[in-house]
Design a protein around this motif. Sequence first.
Motif, PDB file in Angstrom:
ATOM      1  N   ALA A 186       0.715  -0.811   0.293  1.00 27.28           N
ATOM      2  CA  ALA A 186      -0.108   0.361  -0.071  1.00 27.28           C
ATOM      3  C   ALA A 186       0.965   1.183   0.198  1.00 27.28           C
ATOM      4  O   ALA A 186       1.162   2.472  -0.340  1.00 27.28           O
ATOM      5  N   HIS A 187       1.700   0.883   0.625  1.00 23.41           N
ATOM      6  CA  HIS A 187       2.549   2.348   0.698  1.00 23.41           C
ATOM      7  C   HIS A 187       3.156   2.796  -0.602  1.00 23.41           C
ATOM      8  O   HIS A 187       3.511   4.049  -1.342  1.00 23.41           O
ATOM      9  N   ARG A 188       4.292   1.174  -1.234  1.00 23.31           N
ATOM     10  CA  ARG A 188       4.088   1.587  -2.375  1.00 23.31           C
ATOM     11  C   ARG A 188       3.856   2.210  -4.014  1.00 23.31           C
ATOM     12  O   ARG A 188       3.809   2.869  -4.755  1.00 23.31           O
ATOM     13  N   TYR A 189       2.455   1.354  -2.931  1.00 20.48           N
ATOM     14  CA  TYR A 189       1.274   2.597  -4.277  1.00 20.48           C
ATOM     15  C   TYR A 189       0.662   3.741  -4.176  1.00 20.48           C
ATOM     16  O   TYR A 189       0.484   4.558  -4.910  1.00 20.48           O
ATOM     17  N   SER A 319      -9.279   0.758  -2.772  1.00 18.70           N
ATOM     18  CA  SER A 319      -8.667   0.026  -4.660  1.00 18.70           C
ATOM     19  C   SER A 319      -7.781   1.952  -4.347  1.00 18.70           C
ATOM     20  O   SER A 319      -7.379   2.492  -3.041  1.00 18.70           O
ATOM     21  N   PHE A 320      -6.080   1.572  -5.028  1.00 20.49           N
ATOM     22  CA  PHE A 320      -5.303   3.119  -5.529  1.00 20.49           C
ATOM     23  C   PHE A 320      -5.882   3.593  -6.532  1.00 20.49           C
ATOM     24  O   PHE A 320      -4.966   3.408  -7.330  1.00 20.49           O
ATOM     25  N   GLY A 321      -6.712   4.619  -6.969  1.00 20.18           N
ATOM     26  CA  GLY A 321      -6.694   5.183  -8.088  1.00 20.18           C
ATOM     27  C   GLY A 321      -7.379   3.885  -9.145  1.00 20.18           C
ATOM     28  O   GLY A 321      -8.300   3.516  -8.606  1.00 20.18           O
ATOM     29  N   ARG A 322      -7.623   4.366 -10.644  1.00 24.34           N
ATOM     30  CA  ARG A 322      -8.414   3.779 -11.228  1.00 24.34           C
ATOM     31  C   ARG A 322      -7.570   2.248 -11.795  1.00 24.34           C
ATOM     32  O   ARG A 322      -7.877   1.556 -12.614  1.00 24.34           O
ATOM     33  N   ASP A 323      -6.365   1.762 -10.979  1.00 18.19           N
ATOM     34  CA  ASP A 323      -5.065   1.087 -12.090  1.00 18.19           C
ATOM     35  C   ASP A 323      -4.980   0.009 -11.057  1.00 18.19           C
ATOM     36  O   ASP A 323      -4.207  -0.963 -11.549  1.00 18.19           O
ATOM     37  N   ALA A 324      -4.243   0.088  -9.413  1.00 23.30           N
ATOM     38  CA  ALA A 324      -4.459  -1.088  -8.939  1.00 23.30           C
ATOM     39  C   ALA A 324      -5.231  -1.069  -7.362  1.00 23.30           C
ATOM     40  O   ALA A 324      -5.921  -0.055  -6.883  1.00 23.30           O
ATOM     41  N   GLY A 325      -5.254  -2.244  -6.752  1.00 22.36           N
ATOM     42  CA  GLY A 325      -5.980  -2.481  -5.809  1.00 22.36           C
ATOM     43  C   GLY A 325      -5.226  -3.312  -4.574  1.00 22.36           C
ATOM     44  O   GLY A 325      -4.301  -4.168  -5.419  1.00 22.36           O
ATOM     45  N   PHE A 341      -3.920 -10.039  -2.649  1.00 24.07           N
ATOM     46  CA  PHE A 341      -3.618  -9.750  -4.081  1.00 24.07           C
ATOM     47  C   PHE A 341      -3.932  -8.667  -4.624  1.00 24.07           C
ATOM     48  O   PHE A 341      -4.314  -7.975  -3.807  1.00 24.07           O
ATOM     49  N   SER A 342      -3.000  -8.207  -5.091  1.00 23.31           N
ATOM     50  CA  SER A 342      -2.020  -6.775  -5.607  1.00 23.31           C
ATOM     51  C   SER A 342      -2.926  -6.840  -6.858  1.00 23.31           C
ATOM     52  O   SER A 342      -2.999  -7.183  -8.264  1.00 23.31           O
ATOM     53  N   GLY A 343      -2.362  -5.083  -7.302  1.00 22.29           N
ATOM     54  CA  GLY A 343      -2.198  -4.890  -8.488  1.00 22.29           C
ATOM     55  C   GLY A 343      -3.536  -4.995  -9.327  1.00 22.29           C
ATOM     56  O   GLY A 343      -5.014  -4.506  -8.432  1.00 22.29           O
ATOM     57  N   SER A 344      -3.558  -4.781 -10.576  1.00 18.28           N
ATOM     58  CA  SER A 344      -4.487  -5.062 -11.772  1.00 18.28           C
ATOM     59  C   SER A 344      -5.838  -5.786 -11.182  1.00 18.28           C
ATOM     60  O   SER A 344      -6.978  -5.960 -11.663  1.00 18.28           O
ATOM     61  N   VAL A 345      -5.378  -7.283 -10.222  1.00 21.55           N
ATOM     62  CA  VAL A 345      -6.674  -8.478 -10.106  1.00 21.55           C
ATOM     63  C   VAL A 345      -6.800  -7.766  -8.539  1.00 21.55           C
ATOM     64  O   VAL A 345      -8.322  -8.625  -8.803  1.00 21.55           O
ATOM     65  N   GLY A 346      -5.473  -7.027  -7.831  1.00 20.94           N
ATOM     66  CA  GLY A 346      -6.490  -6.556  -6.655  1.00 20.94           C
ATOM     67  C   GLY A 346      -7.549  -5.428  -6.684  1.00 20.94           C
ATOM     68  O   GLY A 346      -8.892  -5.583  -6.336  1.00 20.94           O
TER      69      GLY A 346
END
Length: 395
Positions: A186-189, A319-325, A341-346
């Motif tokens: 989450a910190h990285r995102y 969600s972290f914006g529209r592209d990652a979660g 699960f992270s990234g686009s899958v998350g």
Amino acid sequence: MHAMNEVVVIGGGYAGVMAANRMTKRADVRVTLINPREVFVPRLRMHQVVGGTHEGVVDYRDVLAEGVRLVVGSVTRIDAADRRVLLAEGDSIAYDYLIYAVGSGNAAPPVPGVSEFAYPVATLEAARRLRSVLFDTPSAAAVTVVGGGPAGVETAAELAGQGRAVTLVCGDALVAYLHPKARRTAHRYLAKLGVTVIEGRAAAVTKVTAEAVELADGRTLASAVTIWSAGFGVPDLATQSGLSTDAAGRLLTDETLTSVDDERIVAAGDSSAPSDLPFRMSAYSAYCLGAHAADTLLHRIAGEQPEPIDMSFPAMCLSFGRDAGIYQLGHKNETGMRLYFSGSVGKKLKEVACSAGIKHLATEAEKPGSHHWFSDGKHRPTLLAQRGSAATPVA
């Protein structure tokens, strides 16, 4: 011919709609749902309302059973002795059974300047107001989001993803429920989106002004728009009606979700406190509790013994914006697993979760009694034992 059982549901959120739909399982029940708005509000979308990427409303015709009567209004008092609810407009509605599902909203934090200069995000009206304020604020202006829970993180990420300069002040830790591994992700995102994260007790907000946020360690952050998402509050309807509540104002119930004062009143969702041990606030918890509250009344109407609630919070999605979660799986004791699960899958799983809540309500409207959830009889008894109490709460 059997007399009709009049059931009134106060609150048209996830818990109230699920309960109202499920009550239509019996032909001798007539359900009235009272809600301040004429539209259903999926609270999971409020950060998107702020960012202008979702309207945050669903037509009640899409989620509410046809047999449920919708009354748009606000309840000001519950007269339990007379079995009647009083409305702000001056009318009253009688009931045989009452489902208390008033939900939660913006908290009133005792921090100087918050009520005057900060913008909450917990309700549709608040989110719309903030969206309007941001529309009139230059994109380069400093925005500060206070609150390290899901609402704060998602709002900060949504706005940073649109190019705004955002600082997130999150107190002790970023999303306390997350496993440390998921928290690092989450910190990285947030860093990738350009969000400045300030955490730790020294970062507690001590004052908000029109142009700044002051922290406990003496720092002053320039802030053209300050967004307050730290904590939720519940309406004081139960307290004002003379019903037993916990310290936060949630209606006190036993483990069947029945009020400790009146067996004709049950509670569900954020505004309920079974055994003075509330479930984690979430849409999932709300509609499962709504289903169980309805089941308690259905048992009672049938002359059967209601069953205690057995449910846990299985996952948290962000969600972290529209592209990652991040989709964080959880243990039944409400701690995050190492698995997530992270990234686009998350992100896709987050969207599935948002859509699933609406789908569950719609399915229950068509097939009352169809909603089920995992239970094994282990979670609540363990927590209650840890508290050193039986299932009966203290008023």
